[in-house]
Design a protein around this motif. Structure first.
Motif, PDB file in Angstrom:
ATOM      1  N   PRO A 110      -3.922   5.821  19.098  1.00 55.32           N
ATOM      2  CA  PRO A 110      -5.206   5.182  19.427  1.00 55.32           C
ATOM      3  C   PRO A 110      -6.411   6.058  19.071  1.00 55.32           C
ATOM      4  O   PRO A 110      -6.291   7.277  18.951  1.00 55.32           O
TER       5      PRO A 110
ATOM      6  N   TYR B 187      -9.989   7.479   7.947  1.00 52.31           N
ATOM      7  CA  TYR B 187      -8.810   6.916   8.623  1.00 52.31           C
ATOM      8  C   TYR B 187      -7.599   6.926   7.687  1.00 52.31           C
ATOM      9  O   TYR B 187      -6.522   7.410   8.035  1.00 52.31           O
TER      10      TYR B 187
ATOM     11  N   LEU C  13      -3.615  -4.172  10.522  1.00 55.39           N
ATOM     12  CA  LEU C  13      -3.585  -2.999   9.644  1.00 55.39           C
ATOM     13  C   LEU C  13      -2.634  -3.183   8.463  1.00 55.39           C
ATOM     14  O   LEU C  13      -2.426  -2.263   7.675  1.00 55.39           O
TER      15      LEU C  13
HETATM   16  N1  GLU Z   1      -6.238   4.708  15.217  1.00 53.89           N
HETATM   17  C1  GLU Z   1      -6.087   3.349  14.793  1.00 53.89           C
HETATM   18  C2  GLU Z   1      -6.713   2.426  15.802  1.00 53.89           C
HETATM   19  O1  GLU Z   1      -6.885   2.779  16.945  1.00 53.89           O
HETATM   20  C3  GLU Z   1      -4.647   2.928  14.637  1.00 53.89           C
HETATM   21  C4  GLU Z   1      -3.952   3.695  13.611  1.00 53.89           C
HETATM   22  C5  GLU Z   1      -2.566   3.200  13.234  1.00 53.89           C
HETATM   23  O2  GLU Z   1      -1.797   2.773  14.096  1.00 53.89           O
HETATM   24  O3  GLU Z   1      -2.255   3.295  12.079  1.00 53.89           O
HETATM   25  O4  GLU Z   1      -7.047   1.326  15.447  1.00 53.89           O
END
Ligand code: GLU
Length: 282
Positions: free
Chosen positions: A12, A197, A219
């Motif tokens: 997260p 990211y 994603l």
């Molecule tokens: N950090 C990302 C988010 O909170 C998720 C990353 C991932 O699961 O690849 O949306």
């Protein structure tokens, strides 16, 4: 993938409190790890210092613990590993797949408008490639003025370099052929942060030995780019499970920005972890 060898994670960003959508993702990964005596790791994705807040990190630990989730090692905090991401950028630069992009958001929008609207992948407009064709002299001249720049991945060039035939396995969607052009030339190092990211998530999943990535289907498109980065950087390729998103009572996905009901608020109303599981269907 044999049972004991499974390593999954929850990653997260501490930009707000966790809601039911996060609970589903974390619990699903945790349950899969438990069912095969695998490992479950936690990573705090806090590279964006302007949006992340320290206090939310503690709240994430508290919420996960309340849900009955334990992580096998101390959480990895991304902001403590900026030098690692920079090393990977150097590797990519050596492959000549990056280019500096000086555009402002406004310039990008104007260019898209002139071109009569560009395809959209999810929420972000695909970058129309304005800075891709700058000569080295033009790049140097702009840098000489002190203009801030991001580093973008030249996806078409990178794609040719790796041989254009990449696949990944998704536990729900099956074998997927990567089509990384869909998001355009993504930013790998932002103007304000020397990573992004896409770069840091791929880097850390590899470094932590994650071999099953459980995350929301929002994603899914990003995974095309991640697969390309894995090929460029010679990293191991995990299996994926992109799950459907938990919807609220009006049928909309939970999102921090819409002020979705948080786990903390539900806890305050007397919900138990079992109530959460029932609500998300686990
Ligand atoms: N950090 C990302 C988010 O909170 C998720 C990353 C991932 O699961 O690849 O949306």
């Amino acid at each position: 993938m044999s049972g004991g060898g499974l390593v999954t994670r929850f990653a997260p960003s501490p930009t707000g409190l966790l809601h039911l959508g996060h609970a589903y993702s974390a619990l699903l990964a945790w349950d899969i790890a438990q069912s095969v005596e695998g490992r479950f790791l936690l990573r705090i994705e806090d590279i964006d210092g302007s949006r992340c807040r320290e206090e939310f990190v503690g709240e994430i630990y508290e919420d996960l613990t309340w849900l009955g989730i334990e992580w096998n090692e101390p959480a990895v905090i991304q902001s403590e590993h900026m030098d690692y991401y920079e090393q990977l950028l150097v590797q990519l630069e050596a492959l000549r797949v990056l280019y500096p992009c000086f555009c402002t958001r406004r310039e990008i929008e104007e260019e898209i408008g002139r071109a009569g609207g560009a395809p959209h992948a999810g929420e972000t407009a695909v970058y129309p490639g304005i800075c891709r064709g700058l000569s080295e002299a033009e790049q140097a001249a702009k840098m000489g003025t002190g203009a801030a720049y991001a580093l973008r991945l030249d996806v078409a060039h990178a794609w040719r370099l790796v041989g254009e035939n990449l696949v990944w396995q998704d536990r729900l969607a099956g074998e997927i052929h990567a089509a990384p052009g869909r998001l355009g030339d993504v930013v790998l190092a932002r103007k304000d942060i020397s990573t992004s990211y896409h770069l840091s998530v791929v880097a850390d999943d590899a470094r932590q030995g994650i071999n099953l990535i459980v995350r929301g289907e929002d994603l899914f498109e990003s995974t095309h780019i991640h697969r390309l980065l894995q090929a460029l950087l010679g990293l191991q390729v995990p299996q994926y499970l992109h799950h459907s998103l938990v919807l609220d009572d009006e049928g909309r996905r939970f999102a921090k920005r819409d002020g979705a009901v948080t786990l903390q608020a539900l806890r305050g109303e007397g919900w138990t972890p079992e109530d959460v599981r029932r609500r998300v269907g686990l």
